[in-house]
Design a protein around this motif. Sequence first.
Motif, PDB file in Angstrom:
ATOM      1  N   CYS A 108       0.845  -1.194   0.000  1.00 42.49           N
ATOM      2  CA  CYS A 108       0.000   0.000   0.000  1.00 42.49           C
ATOM      3  C   CYS A 108       0.885   1.251   0.000  1.00 42.49           C
ATOM      4  N   SER A 110       0.221   4.105   1.077  1.00 45.60           N
ATOM      5  CA  SER A 110       0.028   4.961   2.240  1.00 45.60           C
ATOM      6  C   SER A 110       1.179   4.765   3.234  1.00 45.60           C
ATOM      7  N   CYS A 113       0.287   2.538   6.440  1.00 43.48           N
ATOM      8  CA  CYS A 113      -0.485   1.320   6.236  1.00 43.48           C
ATOM      9  C   CYS A 113       0.471   0.188   5.852  1.00 43.48           C
ATOM     10  N   ARG A 127      -2.801   1.862  -6.201  1.00 48.12           N
ATOM     11  CA  ARG A 127      -1.747   2.193  -5.246  1.00 48.12           C
ATOM     12  C   ARG A 127      -2.112   1.916  -3.799  1.00 48.12           C
ATOM     13  N   TRP A 128      -3.407   1.828  -3.516  1.00 49.59           N
ATOM     14  CA  TRP A 128      -3.816   1.664  -2.125  1.00 49.59           C
ATOM     15  C   TRP A 128      -4.537   0.347  -1.905  1.00 49.59           C
ATOM     16  N   CYS A 134      -7.312   3.942   2.593  1.00 48.43           N
ATOM     17  CA  CYS A 134      -6.089   4.700   2.395  1.00 48.43           C
ATOM     18  C   CYS A 134      -6.187   5.708   1.248  1.00 48.43           C
ATOM     19  N   GLY A 135      -6.921   5.376   0.180  1.00 43.89           N
ATOM     20  CA  GLY A 135      -7.026   6.271  -0.960  1.00 43.89           C
ATOM     21  C   GLY A 135      -7.646   7.595  -0.576  1.00 43.89           C
ATOM     22  N   HIS A 138      -5.530   9.651   1.776  1.00 42.20           N
ATOM     23  CA  HIS A 138      -4.445  10.272   1.045  1.00 42.20           C
ATOM     24  C   HIS A 138      -4.933  11.535   0.329  1.00 42.20           C
TER      25      HIS A 138
END
Length: 148
Positions: A108, A110, A113, A127-128, A134-135, A138
């Motif tokens: 992840c 983040s 995380c 990406r998450w 997390c998305g 962010h």
Amino acid sequence: MAEWLAQPPITAVMTVPVTARELTAAKALRQAIWDAAHAQAAHRPLPAEAIETINRSAAAAPLVPELAADGTTAGWAPPVRATQALSTLAREMIELLSGPLSGRIRECASDNCPLVFVDTSRPGARRWCAMERCGNRHKLHGASVSEA
Ligand SMILES: [Zn+2]
């Protein structure tokens, strides 16, 4: 798939109480999956101990799929033992690590995380671990930074 990497749903399907020995095996397998997934995501060789633990779990008889009476849904045939659930989990991990999605195991993006996930999106640019988690955090964080 991303969900079980983060949190193997072993206890969710159990119909037979977990023994102390199975609990130890479950913890070892979970750690092994965690180590292997992180190593793969970072393009490092998989730890020999993790491979051994995963293979050992996979050697047991796996869960038995069972078609429900309505003929359209499936579950696991009881009794469902932890050893079987661990075997199924280990076999899925072997398939994942040796299959076409092994290059899609990611850490992840983040900072705070620790999760790994399998990016099954078509462009492969996820990406998450989870957008809701997390998305969005962010995005919120990014917005506050750019305003400052
Ligand atoms: Zn995350």
